[in-house]
Write a protein that holds these residues in place. Sequence first.
Motif, mmCIF file in Angstrom:
data_model
loop_
_atom_site.group_PDB
_atom_site.id
_atom_site.type_symbol
_atom_site.label_atom_id
_atom_site.label_comp_id
_atom_site.label_asym_id
_atom_site.label_seq_id
_atom_site.Cartn_x
_atom_site.Cartn_y
_atom_site.Cartn_z
ATOM 1 N N LEU A 125 0.825 -1.202 0.000
ATOM 2 C CA LEU A 125 0.000 0.000 0.000
ATOM 3 C C LEU A 125 0.862 1.255 0.000
ATOM 4 N N GLY A 126 0.225 2.384 -0.121
ATOM 5 C CA GLY A 126 0.945 3.646 -0.105
ATOM 6 C C GLY A 126 1.226 4.132 1.308
ATOM 7 N N LEU A 127 1.743 5.358 1.397
ATOM 8 C CA LEU A 127 2.125 5.961 2.676
ATOM 9 C C LEU A 127 1.490 7.341 2.808
ATOM 10 N N MET A 128 1.267 7.770 4.040
ATOM 11 C CA MET A 128 0.747 9.115 4.276
ATOM 12 C C MET A 128 1.239 9.620 5.622
ATOM 13 N N GLU A 129 1.678 10.867 5.653
ATOM 14 C CA GLU A 129 2.118 11.468 6.914
ATOM 15 C C GLU A 129 0.925 12.081 7.636
ATOM 16 N N ARG A 130 0.812 11.785 8.933
ATOM 17 C CA ARG A 130 -0.314 12.307 9.710
ATOM 18 C C ARG A 130 -0.025 13.691 10.287
ATOM 19 N N LYS A 131 1.230 14.110 10.260
ATOM 20 C CA LYS A 131 1.572 15.475 10.659
ATOM 21 C C LYS A 131 1.673 16.329 9.404
ATOM 22 N N ALA A 132 1.000 17.462 9.409
ATOM 23 C CA ALA A 132 0.961 18.312 8.220
ATOM 24 C C ALA A 132 2.337 18.889 7.909
ATOM 25 N N ARG A 133 2.617 19.015 6.628
ATOM 26 C CA ARG A 133 3.856 19.661 6.183
ATOM 27 C C ARG A 133 3.732 21.176 6.187
ATOM 28 N N ALA A 134 2.506 21.678 6.113
ATOM 29 C CA ALA A 134 2.263 23.127 6.153
ATOM 30 C C ALA A 134 0.860 23.347 6.688
ATOM 31 N N SER A 135 0.682 24.462 7.401
ATOM 32 C CA SER A 135 -0.636 24.786 7.952
ATOM 33 C C SER A 135 -0.902 26.266 7.753
#
Length: 621
Positions: free
Chosen positions: A170-180
Amino acid sequence: MPILSLFARYPYSKANPGPFIKPVKPSYPSPHRLLSLFQKPPHPEPTLVLGDGHVVFTRTFALGVIVASDYKINFRANPPFAESIEALNARNAQRLFELLRTNGGLYLKIGQAIAMQSAILPPEFQKMFQKMFDDAPQNSWKDVEKVIREDFGKSPEEVFGVSFTGDPELGLMERKARASASVAQVHWARLGDGREVAVKVQKREIAQQVGWDLWTFKVVTWIYTKIFDIPLYSLVPYITERLLLETDFENEADNSERMAGFVTNEPRLRGRVYIPKVYRELSSKRVMTAEWIEGVRLWDKESLTRQWKGSRREGSPGCKGAPLDPPKPEEVQKALHDHPLDEKLKPERDWWKGNDGTGGLGVSLKDVMTTMVDLFSAQMFLWGSVHADPHPGNIFIRRLPSGKPELVLIDHGLYIQMKPEFRHQYSLFWKSLMTFDNKTVGEIVKSWGINNADIFASATLMRPYAGGDHTTSEELSKLSKKERDKRHYEMQQKMRKGIREILGDEKKWPQELIFIGRNLRIVQGNNQFLGSPVNRIRITGYWASRSLVDSPDLSFSEKLKNYGRHIIFNLVLLSSDAVFYGSKVRQFFGMGGGMEDEIESQMRHMAKDFGVELQHGVFDG
C-alpha cells in the motif's frame, strides 16, 4: 448588559442593508472606565471554542465598537485620550491583531489580506500585521480524519490506499501536516501506484463558523461605513464571495486546471511555468489532492543562486513533472516505529546540494523574475484570469536540465475573472500610463468612477506618476508650515475624502481592481526582494500593449490597428530601459539598492505628503 441584547438580526436586503439598533436607555461608563478602554488594548482572550459563532460575533462586534469609538473620539490633531495619533494607532493595531489571531479561520485570511496592503496603513499597523504570515496552528489528525470521512464516507486508508503500519503493498501518508495555513493544512502522501501527492484538507471548524464569520464581517464593516462615512460596505458582497470561494476546493481545482490549460496553449510560457496536476477522484469540497511539488521557495534566495552541484544536464527533482524516487522501506519502518503520529516519511531529495550541503539550483534571478512577470501579465492582460495571492510561499522554483528555472505556481483558491471589455480597458490604461497619454488615462478612470487620475495612476505603477496634471502635488506645496505640522491628521482626512470619491459609485467602480492591485503589489515585492533583477514596469507594459494585438476576442481590423501602435510603443519602452539600467549601474557601485528600491523611496516621499508612512517591504516578517 451583553452586546447581543442591544441588537436584533433580520434578513439582509438592499432596502435594509445592516443591523437595526434598537433604542435602549443609555448607560454611560465612568470617565475612568472610558479612559481605560481607550488607553489599553484588551488582554488576550481565552482560546475560542471552535464553531461557537456567538462567541466570535460578540467578541468581534464588541471590539469593533471600541476601536471605532476610539478613532471617532481621538482621531484629531490633539487626541483627548491618547498621547498622539501614533499611540492611538499602536493600541488599536494590537487590539485588532489579537482579535484576528484569536478568532482564527477566515479572520486570519482577512488579516493576511490586510497585511499585504499594509503599506498604506500607519506604521504601527505595518509592524503588527507582519506577524500574520506565521504558520497557523495545525489541527489534530483526528480532526483531519473526520473531514475525510465526512466528505468521502471512507477512512483515509480507504480513500488514498495507504497504510500507517508500513504495508509494502500500500501507499504511505504522513499524519503530521507539512504546512498549515488559516483555512487548510497539507499532508504528504505516496499512493500505491507511485504518485506523490499533496493532500490539502480544510480545517474542520471552517465549515462550522464560516457563516457567522462572514455575517460578523458584514456587520462590523457596516458600522465602520456609518461611523467614518467611507463606503466600505459596498465592497463587502464582492470580498465575501471571494472568501467563500477560497473555502470551496472544487473551485480551486477548476482554477488550477483552467490556468494549466492557458499555460499549455501559450508558447511564450510553455516549458517555463508549471501548474501541478489535480487528482479529481481524490478531491472534494473540503479535500484537494494535487501533485506533490519538490522545489525551492521564492524567498530562499541563497538556494536559488548557489552553485549547482548535480549533473550537468540534469534537472532538480520533479522538474517537468518527472517521477520522484520512492522512500526506502527500512527508513519508513524506522520512522513509523520511532515517531508514531509524527512520522516523516518523505525522502529529503537534496542530492543536488552536494555532499557538503552548500549547493543550490544555480539559476538566474533575472530569468526567475522575467518568467513571473510574464505569467502574471498574461493572466491580467491576455487571459483575464488573475491569481490574487502570488506571495513567495505560493511559488516554487525548479531547475530544468537546460539550467533555466521552471516556475511552479500553487494555491489557486483566490482568482478574479476579468470581462473582456474591462480587460481591454485595463490594457489600454497601462499602455497610456507608459506613454503619458493623460487624455486616455483620464477618460478610462472617469468611466470607472475615479476622480483623481494622478493618485490612481501612481497606485497602479507603484511609483509617482510623472505624466499627470500635478494638481495633487501643487495643492500639497501650498500648505503653510503650521499646516504641515498638522499634515498627518489633515492629509489622512483628505485621503478619506479621496476614498469616498473612488468607492462612492459602486455601479462604475470595477471591484476586480481590489485584487488586481494586490497582485501588482506582491509581484513588485517579489522583484524588490530578489534585488530588482528585471524592469517589471517595462515587461508589464509590453504585455498590456501586445495583448491588444493577441487577444482572441478582438476583430482583425482592431488587431491590425493595435499592431502598428504596438511597434511604436516598443520605442517608448526604450526610455524605461534607460532608467532601469541607470539604476543597475548605481546598484553595482553600491549607490542604490535597485530600481524597485528607488521606486519605493519615491513612493514613500509622495505618500508622506499624504500623512502615510511607508516603512517596510511588503514581505517583512
